[in-house]
Scaffold this active site. Structure first.
Site, PDB file in Angstrom:
ATOM      1  N   HIS A 195      -9.718   2.203   0.374  1.00  0.00           N
ATOM      2  CA  HIS A 195      -9.616   1.098   1.340  1.00  0.00           C
ATOM      3  C   HIS A 195     -10.694   1.196   2.421  1.00  0.00           C
ATOM      4  O   HIS A 195     -10.442   0.907   3.591  1.00  0.00           O
ATOM      5  CB  HIS A 195      -8.217   1.114   1.974  1.00  0.00           C
ATOM      6  CG  HIS A 195      -7.737  -0.221   2.451  1.00  0.00           C
ATOM      7  ND1 HIS A 195      -8.166  -0.792   3.623  1.00  0.00           N
ATOM      8  CD2 HIS A 195      -6.866  -1.108   1.910  1.00  0.00           C
ATOM      9  CE1 HIS A 195      -7.569  -1.947   3.810  1.00  0.00           C
ATOM     10  NE2 HIS A 195      -6.763  -2.172   2.773  1.00  0.00           N
TER      11      HIS A 195
ATOM     12  N   GLU B 112     -11.617  -3.720  -2.768  1.00  0.00           N
ATOM     13  CA  GLU B 112     -10.646  -2.775  -3.316  1.00  0.00           C
ATOM     14  C   GLU B 112     -10.460  -3.030  -4.815  1.00  0.00           C
ATOM     15  O   GLU B 112      -9.860  -4.022  -5.209  1.00  0.00           O
ATOM     16  CB  GLU B 112      -9.313  -2.928  -2.594  1.00  0.00           C
ATOM     17  CG  GLU B 112      -9.393  -2.784  -1.078  1.00  0.00           C
ATOM     18  CD  GLU B 112      -8.228  -3.454  -0.397  1.00  0.00           C
ATOM     19  OE1 GLU B 112      -7.070  -3.050  -0.654  1.00  0.00           O
ATOM     20  OE2 GLU B 112      -8.457  -4.401   0.379  1.00  0.00           O
TER      21      GLU B 112
ATOM     22  N   HIS C 260       0.799  -1.231   0.000  1.00  0.00           N
ATOM     23  CA  HIS C 260       0.000   0.000   0.000  1.00  0.00           C
ATOM     24  C   HIS C 260       0.833   1.283   0.000  1.00  0.00           C
ATOM     25  O   HIS C 260       0.497   2.267   0.657  1.00  0.00           O
ATOM     26  CB  HIS C 260      -0.953   0.019   1.190  1.00  0.00           C
ATOM     27  CG  HIS C 260      -2.054  -0.996   1.110  1.00  0.00           C
ATOM     28  ND1 HIS C 260      -2.562  -1.463  -0.083  1.00  0.00           N
ATOM     29  CD2 HIS C 260      -2.774  -1.616   2.085  1.00  0.00           C
ATOM     30  CE1 HIS C 260      -3.537  -2.334   0.165  1.00  0.00           C
ATOM     31  NE2 HIS C 260      -3.681  -2.456   1.472  1.00  0.00           N
TER      32      HIS C 260
END
Length: 350
Positions: free
Chosen positions: A178, A315, A108
Site C-alpha cells: 500500500h 495496489e 485491509h
C-alpha cells in the site's frame, strides 16, 4: 455454521522492530521496517540525477503505530486487502464474520491487519524476507496462515516483492503493498499532474460503500479509461456517479492480461522530474487510489502536511469482495496449496 472474530496481538515487543536499508549500484535506496512489512522510503534519481524520496510515510515507527485515519503508508495489507462486503463471506458452507472497520464493511484485514503487527525478518541476497504467522480466527479469518514477503532491490532500479503463503485450513488470501507515491517527491502538493496509464479495458463499479456491484464495465467513454496515458486530474470533475462514490479514483481495474506470469499493469510518469514508475504483476487486477482521504492532518518525513491527493497507490490484487463473487478469480487457499504472487515497482526516467 458461523465463526467469530479473535483479535491480533497488540504490539508489545518494540525492541524487535527494525529498519532495513537496501541500496544498489545506482545509489537507489529503499528502507523497509518489519513493523507491517512497511516500505518507509524509496529514494530514486530524476532525469538530472538528483535524488528524492518518492514514497509517503514517517521518519519514525511511532508515526506508523499511532497514525490517525489509518492511511496504511507503505504497508503490506491483509489477510484480505481491499474490501469485503458487510464483513462476511461463506467458505465450504461456513459463514465467517470479520471485523467491520470501514462503515459496515471489512477493509485491509481488519482492526489489527498485517500492517499493524511485527513480522520476523531475515536478510537475503540483495533484500530482506519478512514472515508473519496469523492465527486461526485472527480478525475472523479461518486457518493458521504463514505468509512471507521478500523484498529485493535490483540494479535495474526495481523493487521485487514476492509473496508466499500456506494454511492449515481453507481460507481466503489477497495481500498487497500500500505504498503511496508522489514522483515529484513526498511532500509535494499533488499527484493530479502525474500521467497514468493502466492496461485495462474494464473496471468494477462500486456502490456508495465502495463495494463492487458485480458488473465489469467497459472503460471506453468514461473517466476510467487510462488505456492511453493521461493526466490524473483531467477528468476528475466529470459528472460521473463512480467518481462521486469514491470521492475521486478509488477503484479496481481488471487487467487485460495476455498470459500467466509477470506483466506490465500500469505506468506512472511525472513530467517535471522525468521520473517513471512501471508496475508489473502476476495479479489479475489493480486498485488505483488517488489519495482522496488525505486531508492535511498527517505530517510526513519532509515536515510537510500530506494534502488532499498528494499521493497515490497502485495496489496489485484480486478484485475487492471476491470471496462473495464466485464468478471472479478465486482467492481461496487450501491446505497443501501455496499462495504465490509477485509485483515489481520499476523506476526509470524519460
Amino acid at each position: 455454521m458461523t465463526c467469530g472474530i479473535a483479535p491480533a496481538t497488540e504490539v508489545s515487543d518494540f525492541d524487535s522492530i527494525n529498519l532495513y536499508t537496501l541500496t544498489n549500484q545506482n545509489n537507489m535506496v529503499v528502507k523497509i521496517t518489519n513493523y507491517g512489512a512497511t516500505i518507509t522510503s524509496i529514494i530514486v534519481p530524476d532525469r538530472n540525477g538528483d535524488m528524492a524520496d518518492v514514497a509517503l510515510g514517517y521518519d519514525n515507527v511511532e508515526g506508523y503505530i499511532n497514525a490517525a485515519n489509518r492511511p496504511y503508508f507503505g504497508s503490506v495489507v491483509g489477510r484480505y486487502g481491499n474490501r469485503i462486503a458487510r464483513g462476511k463471506f461463506t467458505l465450504d458452507g461456513t459463514e465467517y464474520t470479520l471485523a467491520t472497520n470501514d462503515g459496515e464493511n471489512h477493509l485491509h484485514g481488519g482492526q489489527m491487519g498485517f500492517d499493524k503487527v511485527v513480522w520476523e525478518a531475515e536478510r537475503v541476497d540483495n533484500g530482506v524476507k519478512m514472515t508473519y504467522r496469523a492465527r486461526d480466527g485472527e480478525e475472523g479469518y479461518p486457518g493458521n496462515l504463514t505468509l512471507s514477503v521478500t523484498y529485493t532491490l535490483t540494479n535495474e532500479n526495481a523493487i521485487v516483492m514476492h509473496y508466499e503463503a500456506t494454511t492449515d485450513k481453507p481460507t481466503v488470501v489477497n495481500v498487497t503493498n500500500h505504498t503511496y507515491f508522489n514522483l515529484a517527491g513526498e511532500g509535494e502538493p499533488t499527484i493530479n499532474d502525474h500521467i497514468l496509464r493502466i492496461d485495462a479495458s474494464k473496471f468494477t463499479p462500486v456502490d456508495a460503500g465502495l463495494i463492487p456491484t458485480g458488473e465489469l464495465r467497459d472503460v471506453a467513454g468514461t473517466p476510467f479509461d487510462f488505456r492511453e496515458p493521461k493526466l490524473i486530474g483531467r477528468d476528475l470533475q466529470s459528472n460521473d456517479s463512480q467518481l462521486q462514490h469514491g470521492l475521486g479514483y478509488d477503484h479496481n481495474w481488471v487487467l487485460d492480461r495476455e498470459k500467466a506470469g509477470l506483466e506490465l499493469a500500469a505506468t506512472l510518469h511525472e513530467a517535471k522530474s522525468g521520473r517513471v514508475l512501471d508496475v508489473l504483476t502476476t495479479e489479475p487486477a489493480i486498485q488505483f487510489y488517488g489519495g482522496n482521504f488525505l486531508d492535511g492532518n498527517l505530517i510526513g518525513k519532509s515536515g510537510k502536511a500530506y494534502q488532499h491527493r498528494s499521493g497515490l497507490c497502485l495496489e496489485t490484487q484480486h478484485s475487492p469482495d471476491s470471496p462473495n463473487r464466485p464468478e471472479w478469480p478465486s482467492t481461496t487457499l487450501r491446505p497443501g496449496e501455496k499462495y504465490e504472487t509477485t509485483t515489481v515497482y520499476r523506476f526509470g526516467v524519460k
